[in-house]
Design a protein around this motif. Structure first.
Motif, short mmCIF file in Angstrom:
data_model
loop_
_atom_site.label_atom_id
_atom_site.label_comp_id
_atom_site.label_asym_id
_atom_site.label_seq_id
_atom_site.Cartn_x
_atom_site.Cartn_y
_atom_site.Cartn_z
N GLU A 270 -3.20 -15.77 -0.86
CA GLU A 270 -3.55 -16.69 0.22
C GLU A 270 -2.30 -17.16 0.96
OE1 GLU A 270 -5.74 -19.73 -1.75
OE2 GLU A 270 -7.67 -18.67 -1.60
N LEU A 271 -1.24 -17.45 0.22
CA LEU A 271 0.00 -17.91 0.85
C LEU A 271 0.63 -16.80 1.70
CD1 LEU A 271 1.57 -19.97 -2.08
CD2 LEU A 271 0.55 -20.87 0.02
N ARG A 272 0.58 -15.58 1.19
CA ARG A 272 1.13 -14.45 1.96
C ARG A 272 0.35 -14.25 3.26
NH1 ARG A 272 -0.63 -9.58 2.52
NH2 ARG A 272 -1.91 -9.53 0.63
N GLU A 273 -0.97 -14.25 3.15
CA GLU A 273 -1.79 -14.06 4.33
C GLU A 273 -1.63 -15.21 5.31
OE1 GLU A 273 -5.37 -11.38 2.26
OE2 GLU A 273 -5.67 -13.52 2.65
N GLY A 274 -1.46 -16.44 4.75
CA GLY A 274 -1.23 -17.60 5.61
C GLY A 274 0.08 -17.51 6.37
N ASP B 17 1.18 -14.72 7.43
CA ASP B 17 1.01 -13.53 8.27
C ASP B 17 1.98 -12.42 7.88
OD1 ASP B 17 1.02 -12.73 11.83
OD2 ASP B 17 -0.36 -12.16 10.23
N LEU B 18 2.11 -12.21 6.57
CA LEU B 18 2.98 -11.15 6.05
C LEU B 18 2.13 -10.12 5.32
CD1 LEU B 18 5.89 -13.32 4.58
CD2 LEU B 18 5.91 -11.99 6.70
N THR B 19 2.55 -8.87 5.38
CA THR B 19 1.84 -7.81 4.67
C THR B 19 2.30 -7.76 3.22
OG1 THR B 19 3.49 -6.11 5.17
CG2 THR B 19 1.73 -6.46 6.80
N ALA B 20 1.47 -7.13 2.41
CA ALA B 20 1.84 -6.96 1.00
C ALA B 20 3.07 -6.09 0.87
CB ALA B 20 0.66 -6.34 0.23
N ASP B 21 3.26 -5.16 1.81
CA ASP B 21 4.43 -4.29 1.76
C ASP B 21 5.72 -5.08 1.97
OD1 ASP B 21 6.21 -1.98 3.61
OD2 ASP B 21 5.45 -1.48 1.61
N VAL B 22 5.69 -6.03 2.90
CA VAL B 22 6.86 -6.88 3.12
C VAL B 22 7.18 -7.69 1.87
CG1 VAL B 22 7.73 -8.89 4.40
CG2 VAL B 22 6.58 -7.02 5.62
N ALA B 23 6.14 -8.25 1.27
CA ALA B 23 6.32 -9.09 0.08
C ALA B 23 6.87 -8.28 -1.09
CB ALA B 23 5.01 -9.75 -0.31
N ARG B 24 6.31 -7.10 -1.31
CA ARG B 24 6.74 -6.32 -2.48
C ARG B 24 8.17 -5.82 -2.31
NH1 ARG B 24 8.23 -0.68 -2.29
NH2 ARG B 24 7.25 0.21 -0.44
N ARG B 25 8.58 -5.50 -1.07
CA ARG B 25 9.96 -5.10 -0.83
C ARG B 25 10.91 -6.28 -1.08
NH1 ARG B 25 10.70 -0.26 1.94
NH2 ARG B 25 8.76 0.72 2.69
N GLY C 199 7.16 -19.69 2.86
CA GLY C 199 7.26 -21.04 3.41
C GLY C 199 6.22 -21.97 2.82
N ALA C 200 5.98 -21.85 1.52
CA ALA C 200 4.94 -22.62 0.85
C ALA C 200 5.26 -24.11 0.83
CB ALA C 200 4.74 -22.11 -0.58
N SER C 201 4.22 -24.92 0.87
CA SER C 201 4.39 -26.37 0.80
C SER C 201 4.81 -26.77 -0.62
CB SER C 201 3.08 -27.07 1.15
OG SER C 201 2.09 -26.81 0.16
#
Length: 293
Positions: free
Chosen positions: A19-23, A25-33, A65-67
């Motif tokens: 949910e935080l990643r989608e909030g 607006d990042l893809t799973a590929d960006v996060a995993r890299r 950028g989580a709260s």
């Protein structure tokens, strides 16, 4: 959710991170890299199937950028200690409201096959927004319109598993006691639209709807007199076998005893034997649509 239940905590953490990643607006590929893991590992983390260290969670929280509140909750979930020994197969997990349903959402989205027996409302996967709203408002009479609206959106979002393309859509079979078609939720207009929608969904190639009639045909084993008692769901998960889901007013249980799961699977087959076939079921539903109009 029990604070010391590592299985539920891991699933909750995966949901929150997704949910935080989608909030953000990042893809799973960006996060995993960003945390240097494979696409498969990232998927398992977000689906609650793979643990993630608190230090790595912190890296993702900074990226998203989580709260402060979300960060504290994510780190709390990541810090729940894992059991040292193998969990006993006789264990059951009891999830307390309001978080008890989150685990099921992950399992439902992951399942390749879903078998449902329902004896009162139309299952959530097949509900219209108006039908769902009537049920959710009745279940939470003090909830505001915005909160109910979010719950309706969540229920509608779940239905994507019926038509998704990657991964392939789940194969879903549901046995509806005929009482579900007569139990008026909302009003006649809502019921007519709901049953028409049920007919439409039943035409999907991966969906089978069977109605258990008030007067089922006799069988040699007297299956027509077999009573299941309450709704239940069997979910077939890739690489994890079949899981059983039971719920009631206060929460949900996931029995792990293989014998219990087999008993429910056998019960489902007994109900299936006396349920109408898909064509006869659609005819019965269509007949009731006209009565509600």
């Amino acid at each position: 959710m029990s604070v010391d239940d590592p299985v539920v905590a891991q699933i909750q953490l995966g949901i929150l991170l997704r949910e935080l990643r989608e909030g953000a607006d990042l893809t799973a590929d960006v996060a995993r890299r960003h945390i240097e893991v494979s696409s498969a590992s990232m998927s398992r983390i977000e689906n609650g199937k793979q643990a993630i260290q608190p230090e790595t969670v912190t890296v993702l929280l900074d990226l998203y950028g989580a709260s402060d509140a979300d960060s504290a909750e994510a780190l709390r979930l990541a810090s729940v200690p894992k059991p040292r020994g193998r969990r006993r197969r006789s264990a059951s997990y009891r999830d307390a409201a309001p978080n008890w349903f989150t685990r099921y959402l992950v399992l439902e989205a992951e399942a390749s096959e879903i078998a449902v027996y329902e004896n009162e409302p139309i299952p959530g996967l097949f509900q219209t927004a108006d039908y769902a709203r009537a049920i959710l408002q009745a279940g939470a009479p003090l909830a505001g319109a915005q909160e109910v609206g979010k719950r309706v959106d969540l229920r509608m979002g779940r239905q994507r598993i019926l038509t998704r393309t990657d991964p392939p859509p789940a194969q879903v079979e549901v046995i509806l006691h005929e009482a579900t078609l007569h139990r008026v939720i909302g009003d006649d207009t809502i019921m007519a639209a709901q049953l028409k929608h049920l007919l439409d969904v039943s035409e999907l190639p991966n969906v089978t709807v069977r109605v258990l009639p008030f007067r089922p045909r006799p069988t040699p084993n007297h299956d027509e007199s077999f009573i299941a008692g309450a709704r239940f769901v069997l979910l077939k998960l890739p690489d994890r076998g079949t899981m059983l889901y039971l719920d009631d007013f206060g929460g949900a249980t996931y029995p792990e005893d293989l014998k219990v799961i087999q008993e429910y699977a056998a019960a489902y087959q007994r109900l299936r034997i006396v349920a109408e076939d898909p064509d006869a079921s659609r005819k019965l539903i269509a007949k009731l649509v006209k009565q509600y109009r």
